[in-house]
Every structure is written in C-alpha cells, then in structure tokens.
Write an enzyme that holds these catalytic residues in place. Structure first.
Site, PDB file in Angstrom:
ATOM      1  N   GLU A  90       0.857  -1.187   0.000  1.00  0.00           N
ATOM      2  CA  GLU A  90       0.000   0.000   0.000  1.00  0.00           C
ATOM      3  C   GLU A  90       0.892   1.235   0.000  1.00  0.00           C
ATOM      4  O   GLU A  90       2.092   1.142   0.288  1.00  0.00           O
ATOM      5  CB  GLU A  90      -0.950  -0.001   1.203  1.00  0.00           C
ATOM      6  CG  GLU A  90      -2.145  -0.910   0.973  1.00  0.00           C
ATOM      7  CD  GLU A  90      -3.251  -0.717   1.994  1.00  0.00           C
ATOM      8  OE1 GLU A  90      -3.058   0.032   2.966  1.00  0.00           O
ATOM      9  OE2 GLU A  90      -4.313  -1.328   1.810  1.00  0.00           O
ATOM     10  N   ARG A 136      -0.999   9.603   0.929  1.00  0.00           N
ATOM     11  CA  ARG A 136      -2.405   9.931   0.679  1.00  0.00           C
ATOM     12  C   ARG A 136      -2.666  11.416   0.472  1.00  0.00           C
ATOM     13  O   ARG A 136      -3.436  11.803  -0.405  1.00  0.00           O
ATOM     14  CB  ARG A 136      -3.260   9.486   1.869  1.00  0.00           C
ATOM     15  CG  ARG A 136      -3.616   8.071   1.758  1.00  0.00           C
ATOM     16  CD  ARG A 136      -4.586   7.639   2.804  1.00  0.00           C
ATOM     17  NE  ARG A 136      -4.739   6.201   2.600  1.00  0.00           N
ATOM     18  CZ  ARG A 136      -5.360   5.397   3.406  1.00  0.00           C
ATOM     19  NH1 ARG A 136      -5.927   5.875   4.489  1.00  0.00           N
ATOM     20  NH2 ARG A 136      -5.459   4.124   3.136  1.00  0.00           N
ATOM     21  N   HIS A 179     -11.956  10.825   5.657  1.00  0.00           N
ATOM     22  CA  HIS A 179     -11.786   9.387   5.893  1.00  0.00           C
ATOM     23  C   HIS A 179     -11.401   9.022   7.320  1.00  0.00           C
ATOM     24  O   HIS A 179     -12.009   8.148   7.921  1.00  0.00           O
ATOM     25  CB  HIS A 179     -10.705   8.892   4.933  1.00  0.00           C
ATOM     26  CG  HIS A 179     -10.486   7.417   4.953  1.00  0.00           C
ATOM     27  ND1 HIS A 179     -11.501   6.521   4.701  1.00  0.00           N
ATOM     28  CD2 HIS A 179      -9.368   6.665   5.172  1.00  0.00           C
ATOM     29  CE1 HIS A 179     -11.025   5.287   4.770  1.00  0.00           C
ATOM     30  NE2 HIS A 179      -9.745   5.352   5.076  1.00  0.00           N
ATOM     31  N   ARG A 190      -1.508   9.583   8.664  1.00  0.00           N
ATOM     32  CA  ARG A 190      -1.531   8.151   8.984  1.00  0.00           C
ATOM     33  C   ARG A 190      -1.035   7.316   7.809  1.00  0.00           C
ATOM     34  O   ARG A 190      -1.455   7.506   6.676  1.00  0.00           O
ATOM     35  CB  ARG A 190      -2.959   7.729   9.313  1.00  0.00           C
ATOM     36  CG  ARG A 190      -3.141   6.242   9.506  1.00  0.00           C
ATOM     37  CD  ARG A 190      -4.572   5.917   9.806  1.00  0.00           C
ATOM     38  NE  ARG A 190      -5.414   6.051   8.657  1.00  0.00           N
ATOM     39  CZ  ARG A 190      -5.987   5.022   8.012  1.00  0.00           C
ATOM     40  NH1 ARG A 190      -5.789   3.790   8.427  1.00  0.00           N
ATOM     41  NH2 ARG A 190      -6.763   5.234   6.975  1.00  0.00           N
TER      42      ARG A 190
HETATM   43  C1  LIG Z   1     -14.291   2.765   4.376  1.00  0.00           C
HETATM   44  C2  LIG Z   1     -13.158   2.624   5.345  1.00  0.00           C
HETATM   45  C3  LIG Z   1     -12.051   1.850   5.004  1.00  0.00           C
HETATM   46  C4  LIG Z   1     -10.986   1.724   5.901  1.00  0.00           C
HETATM   47  N1  LIG Z   1      -9.950   0.884   5.590  1.00  0.00           N
HETATM   48  C5  LIG Z   1      -8.979   0.672   6.500  1.00  0.00           C
HETATM   49  C6  LIG Z   1      -7.952  -0.277   6.266  1.00  0.00           C
HETATM   50  O1  LIG Z   1      -7.940  -0.950   5.236  1.00  0.00           O
HETATM   51  N2  LIG Z   1      -7.011  -0.445   7.232  1.00  0.00           N
HETATM   52  C7  LIG Z   1      -6.999   0.261   8.393  1.00  0.00           C
HETATM   53  O2  LIG Z   1      -6.110   0.063   9.225  1.00  0.00           O
HETATM   54  N3  LIG Z   1      -7.977   1.159   8.643  1.00  0.00           N
HETATM   55  C8  LIG Z   1      -8.960   1.373   7.747  1.00  0.00           C
HETATM   56  N4  LIG Z   1      -9.953   2.262   8.019  1.00  0.00           N
HETATM   57  C9  LIG Z   1      -9.953   2.923   9.317  1.00  0.00           C
HETATM   58  C10 LIG Z   1     -10.388   1.917  10.381  1.00  0.00           C
HETATM   59  O3  LIG Z   1     -11.446   1.137   9.878  1.00  0.00           O
HETATM   60  C11 LIG Z   1     -10.844   2.598  11.642  1.00  0.00           C
HETATM   61  O4  LIG Z   1      -9.929   3.571  12.047  1.00  0.00           O
HETATM   62  C12 LIG Z   1     -11.000   1.591  12.769  1.00  0.00           C
HETATM   63  O5  LIG Z   1     -11.844   0.548  12.355  1.00  0.00           O
HETATM   64  C13 LIG Z   1     -11.559   2.267  13.993  1.00  0.00           C
HETATM   65  O6  LIG Z   1     -11.888   1.295  14.930  1.00  0.00           O
HETATM   66  P1  LIG Z   1     -12.512   1.766  16.307  1.00  0.00           P
HETATM   67  O7  LIG Z   1     -12.798   0.534  17.082  1.00  0.00           O
HETATM   68  O8  LIG Z   1     -11.671   2.797  16.894  1.00  0.00           O
HETATM   69  O9  LIG Z   1     -13.867   2.515  15.876  1.00  0.00           O
HETATM   70  P2  LIG Z   1     -15.156   1.981  15.131  1.00  0.00           P
HETATM   71  O10 LIG Z   1     -14.907   0.708  14.443  1.00  0.00           O
HETATM   72  O11 LIG Z   1     -15.699   3.092  14.321  1.00  0.00           O
HETATM   73  O12 LIG Z   1     -16.153   1.704  16.329  1.00  0.00           O
HETATM   74  C14 LIG Z   1     -16.684   2.770  17.087  1.00  0.00           C
HETATM   75  C15 LIG Z   1     -17.830   2.247  17.901  1.00  0.00           C
HETATM   76  O13 LIG Z   1     -18.247   3.219  18.867  1.00  0.00           O
HETATM   77  C16 LIG Z   1     -19.665   3.320  18.855  1.00  0.00           C
HETATM   78  N5  LIG Z   1     -19.998   4.640  19.390  1.00  0.00           N
HETATM   79  C17 LIG Z   1     -19.600   5.843  18.918  1.00  0.00           C
HETATM   80  N6  LIG Z   1     -20.087   6.826  19.697  1.00  0.00           N
HETATM   81  C18 LIG Z   1     -20.792   6.237  20.690  1.00  0.00           C
HETATM   82  C19 LIG Z   1     -21.538   6.705  21.804  1.00  0.00           C
HETATM   83  N7  LIG Z   1     -21.659   8.014  22.067  1.00  0.00           N
HETATM   84  N8  LIG Z   1     -22.147   5.806  22.607  1.00  0.00           N
HETATM   85  C20 LIG Z   1     -22.061   4.482  22.355  1.00  0.00           C
HETATM   86  N9  LIG Z   1     -21.383   3.979  21.312  1.00  0.00           N
HETATM   87  C21 LIG Z   1     -20.738   4.848  20.489  1.00  0.00           C
HETATM   88  C22 LIG Z   1     -20.016   3.075  17.401  1.00  0.00           C
HETATM   89  O14 LIG Z   1     -21.364   2.763  17.253  1.00  0.00           O
HETATM   90  C23 LIG Z   1     -19.071   1.926  17.097  1.00  0.00           C
HETATM   91  O15 LIG Z   1     -19.582   0.711  17.578  1.00  0.00           O
HETATM   92  C24 LIG Z   1     -11.019   2.397   7.134  1.00  0.00           C
HETATM   93  C25 LIG Z   1     -12.119   3.186   7.457  1.00  0.00           C
HETATM   94  C26 LIG Z   1     -13.188   3.296   6.584  1.00  0.00           C
HETATM   95  C27 LIG Z   1     -14.367   4.125   6.967  1.00  0.00           C
END
Ligand SMILES: Cc1cc2nc3c(=O)[nH]c(=O)nc-3n(C[C@H](O)[C@H](O)[C@H](O)COP(=O)(O)OP(=O)(O)OC[C@H]3O[C@@H](n4cnc5c(N)ncnc54)[C@H](O)[C@@H]3O)c2cc1C
Length: 514
Positions: free
Chosen positions: A112, A274, A335, A370
């Site tokens: 990547e 990026r 993003h 990032r």
């Molecule tokens: C389309 C896309 C493609 C991506 N591709 C990649 C990739 O290939 N590789 C990579 O490393 N990263 C990638 N990313 C980034 C990565 O997916 C995210 O940074 C990562 O999944 C975040 O994980 P997290 O557990 O921090 O948050 P999330 O997976 O977003 O989970 C957050 C959780 O908190 C909950 N929540 C939020 N606010 C509240 C609240 N007030 N009360 C209760 N619950 C709440 C939500 O409902 C959710 O369940 C991508 C992101 C996107 C959008």
C-alpha cells in the site's frame, strides 16, 4: 448509579471488542454501543492491517515508514511499540480465527502507499474489516460479554476528579441511565460525518472527543484529518471507498482528459502518500473543470480484479459500472480522524480512570498523517496495553503526556451568535467541507470557527440521538477549525494555501483542554 463494573467499554468496533475480550480475564465488563454491535468504521475497512511479518520486512522498516508518513510529528516511542508489538497482536487475531487470506500456505501480504515493502494482511480480498468485526463480535457473544446495543453514551461521570462511570441514553425507551465502573474505555471511533463527502458510516460523529473534552481530557492534533484520495463519485451513490490496495495492485489514476498524472506530482506516482495524491486529484479536477478523476484497472487481468477486490467489484457492478471494462470515477472524501483524545503509551488519558483506544485516541502514532493500514493495528496494540496497565502487569510508572513545546489551551469565546441560527447536519457538513477541508486558508478557517462557535451557543439542549450527535460534531468541528487556523504551516494532512511550507517551529502539538 447502578451496576458497578470493573470495565465499561464504549464502542463495539475493533478497539472496543478487542479491549472487552481481553478485559474479561481481569474483571467484569460491559460494552455500550449506540447502534447494533457491528455498526462501526471497522466493518468497512477494506485494504487490511499492517504488520512486519514478511521475510523482507522488519519492525524497524515499519517504524521508518510510519515516522516518514507522520512528517516529524509522531511520537517515536508510540511508533516503536506499534511496530514491535504488531506481529504478536496479529497472532491474537489469528487465534480469534480471523481468516486472513493466504498464498502458498503463508499469510498473503500486499503493498500500500508509502509502505516500503508488502506488509498489509487482508481477509476476504477487500473485506478485511468485515471479517475482523464479525469474528470479534462472535467471540464476544461466545464469551458471554454483555453488549448493550442502542445505548448512546452522553456524559462521562466524574467523582473527585476521577472517572466514575458513564451516563447513557437508551435508544428504544428514551430513558437515561448511569453505570459506574473502575475503568472507562472510550472506543467510539472517528468523526467522518463532519464532512459532506466522507467514507464513514452514520455512527462516526466524533462523540468520544466531545465527551472527553467536556470531562477535562486533553484533545490533540485535531487539525490533522485524513482525506482518502479515491472514493467513488457517481450521482446518487454514496462516496464508497475504493481501497488504496487497488493502486497497490497496479491501478492508475487518470484525469478527465485520460492522462495518467501522478508522475507529475511525486516519484512514487500512484502510490505517493495519501495527502499528496488527494491534493494532486483536486488540482487535476480544478485544472480540467470537473468534479472527478478516474481510477483505471481495465489493463489488469479481469480475474485479478474480481478475486482480489470482490467487494468493490460487486458494489460498482450493482450500480451499473463494470470496473474490469470501464474506469472508476473517483474524488477525495474525508476518511480518518488522526487527532483525538490524547493518551500515553498505555492508552491512559490525563483524567484518572479514563482510557481511549482506536480512532478516538491520539496515541501519537500517526503524527501529521496516517500510514495506510496502521489504524486497525493501532487499535489492537493499544487495547492490549490498556489491559496490561489496568491489570497491573505493565510494571512501570505512567509515562508523561506530550512535551513542553506543546500549546495547551481551552477553546475561547467568539463573537456573533445572533447571525447564525442553529444548523442541520447538511449545513454543518457543507461548512466544514468548504472551509475546513483539504485545502485551507485563514479567511475560511476563521469564518468556519466563528460560525461553529455561534452554533455551539445556539444549539438547543439535546434530547435524542441525532441532536446529541449534531452537538458533538459541532464541537469537534470547532476544535478542528480553531487548531487549523492556529497552525500557520502545511504538514501532512493539514494543508494551508496561505502557508504552504512546513515550518520547523511548528514541530509541536496543539492541545485543547477545558
Ligand atoms: C471505508 C473505510 C475503510 C478503511 N480501511 C482501512 C484499512 O484498510 N485499514 C486500516 O487500518 N484502517 C482502515 N480504516 C480505518 C479503520 O477502519 C478505523 O480507524 C478503525 O476501524 C476504527 O476502529 P474503532 O474501534 O476505533 O472505531 P469503530 O470501528 O468506528 O467503532 C466505534 C464504535 O463506537 C460506537 N460509538 C460511537 N459513539 C458512541 C456513543 N456516544 N455511545 C455508544 N457507542 C458509540 C459506534 O457505534 C461503534 O460501535 C477504514 C475506514 C473506513 C471508513
């Protein structure tokens, strides 16, 4: 307050569920999530997760690539931890039974942008996040972890300066409840919904940043928000992400005149960092007077495209676009939230008992930009460290937050509330897209900050989930606009047309603290 828990985890993406799975060995655990368990950014991750497990690779190379992407703003110790602990955390995911794709019996690795070697593990071709999320949620259910769905965290509760629990709004009944805990872990993800064009699901509304700021936590690096260069741009179709891995496999960007253009902007061409690719696309769109460029994979074997990117292929085909035969119209979209709730290398914030992991946290790993596929990794590495810290297995003193050069201050007042009636989500997203987006300047940022400050004052008290989310987005937008206005330079994901150079004196962080 009811139901004392050892750990309450807010959020059920990779950060929340991996924390919960590890925490259950050390105490009682409750997960609160505002949608259904799988509503999160994690589910949408396509490209994969980075780790130095290949024969040509080493943690040192991974460190160097991550630091280079971070433009001298990464925390070197946080990056060292990320890269050296990555292989062990991948083993954990394998043990949870995440079915990573293989090649000749070994885990397959892809290239990547800005990685110096193939380092990115993937699952289901381009459905890595979906496989990780469903695997972790299945494991959480099997382990009997209580997950309250449709519960929105609305306030962090404090007692004598220490985190005591969380107030929640139950979506189905509209009633409020309070839950107490020893440790509160924010895993609420990012805030892409701040912008008109974004790749994030509806739940990404920056709640964790707003809750933590109100509780007195330090919020940092908010001016750095990553725009992905290639989101689908078709009328009536959401800006669905076209993964960087598509360019990693040989996809080429062409402008509206059909010319490949990335060689004019960077020696790494289509695999440049990026922010470089995103700004090059904007430049080409402006030059040719269109709102899109094209990503071309028609020269690649059709079989490679359909097997390596089955999800992207079928999403486009369902909308009448066969990407093996026609070029993909794309444009940049918001993003990834690089900044967030500041933590040390154990996921601890400055508020005792409050931790943060995943996209809501700012561990310092990403610096000003990032490196692709480092965010899923950051979430599992630092979730593990939160558990080591809280279970007393780390055996060290708390490392300090930040450096003496950092600028720490509260949000100040701004004049003019009577000019701006309270916004709807669309007005907010348009304002930030126009003035706090990929290319910024003083006049636009000041205007946006002023409007956002006025909206903060005029928004009515929230009642249901949409009004809480709007309020959180307005605060997050203001933290971003004010920091971007203050940072008079360009670095990584933050680009100022009026200050296009990187300035050594700005090698420091802006920290908001109420
Ligand atoms: C389309 C896309 C493609 C991506 N591709 C990649 C990739 O290939 N590789 C990579 O490393 N990263 C990638 N990313 C980034 C990565 O997916 C995210 O940074 C990562 O999944 C975040 O994980 P997290 O557990 O921090 O948050 P999330 O997976 O977003 O989970 C957050 C959780 O908190 C909950 N929540 C939020 N606010 C509240 C609240 N007030 N009360 C209760 N619950 C709440 C939500 O409902 C959710 O369940 C991508 C992101 C996107 C959008």
């Amino acid at each position: 307050m009811i139901n004392a828990y050892d750990y309450i985890v807010v959020g059920s993406g990779i950060g929340g569920l991996s924390t919960a799975l590890m925490a259950r060995e050390f105490g009682s655990v409750l997960v609160i999530t505002k949608g259904s368990i799988n509503d999160c950014n994690t589910r949408y991750a396509q490209g994969g997760i980075a780790a130095a497990i290949g024969k040509e690779d080493s943690p040192q190379l991974h460190i160097e690539d991550t630091l280079r992407a971070g433009c001298n703003l990464s925390d070197e110790e946080a990056v060292r931890i990320l890269a050296t602990e990555a292989p062990a955390r991948i083993s954990d995911l394998v043990q949870y039974r995440v079915p990573f794709d293989t090649l000749d019996g070994e885990i397959a690795l892809t290239m990547e942008a800005a990685h110096s070697v193939p380092r990115v593990l993937h699952a289901g071709g381009d459905a890595t996040g979906e496989y990780i999320e469903t695997t972790l949620s299945r494991q959480a259910r099997a382990a009997g972890i209580v997950v309250l769905e449709d519960f929105l965290a609305t306030e962090i509760l404090l007692e004598k300066g220490r985190t005591a629990g969380v107030r929640v709004l139950e979506g189905r009944t509209g009633s409020c409840e309070e839950f107490s805990c020893r440790y509160l872990v924010l895993a609420t993800g990012g805030g892409g919904q701040l912008f008109k064009y974004n790749t994030n699901p509806d739940v990404a509304t920056g709640d964790g940043v707003a809750l933590a700021y109100q509780a007195g936590a330090e919020i940092t690096d908010m001016e750095f928000f990553q725009f992905h260069p290639t989101a689908l741009r078709m009328p009536g179709v959401p800006p669905f992400l076209i993964s960087e891995a598509v360019r990693g496999e040989g996809g080429v960007l062409r402008n509206a005149e059909g010319e490949p253009f990335m060689a004019n902007y960077h020696p790494s061409r289509d695999l440049a960092p990026r922010d470089v690719v995103a700004r090059a696309i904007v430049n080409e769109m402006n030059r040719t007077g269109t709102d899109r460029v094209y990503l071309d994979v028609t020269h690649l074997p059709a079989h490679l495209v359909t097997t390596r990117f089955p999800h992207i292929y079928s999403f486009c085909l369902d909308r009448g676009l066969d990407i093996t035969a026609r070029q993909i119209p794309v444009a940049p979209a918001a993003h990834y939230m690089i900044g967030g709730v500041r933590t040390n290398t154990w996921g601890e914030t400055n508020v005792p008992g409050l931790f943060a992991t995943g996209e809501v946290a700012c561990t310092g790993v990403h610096g000003a930009n990032r490196l692709a596929s480092n965010s899923l990794l950051e979430a599992i590495v630092y979730s593990k460290r939160i558990i080591e810290r809280t279970s007393g297995r780390d055996g060290s003193a708390a490392p300090p937050l930040g450096t003496p050069e950092d600028i720490t201050l509260p949000l100040g007042a701004r004049p003019g509330p009577e000019l701006f009636p309270p916004p709807g989500l669309a007005a907010l997203q348009q304002l930030t897209w126009d003035h706090v987006g990929m290319v910024r300047n003083a006049a636009g940022l000041d205007y946006a900050a002023e409007v956002l400050a006025a909206w903060e004052d005029t928004l009515p008290e929230p009642t249901g989930q949409p009004s809480y989310e709007l309020k959180n987005l307005v605060l997050m937008g203001r933290l971003m606009a004010e920091a971007a206005a203050m940072r008079q330079e360009s670095r990584g994901a933050h680009f100022r047309s009026d200050f296009p150079e990187t300035v050594a004196a700005w090698q420091r962080h802006i920290v908001w603290k109420k």
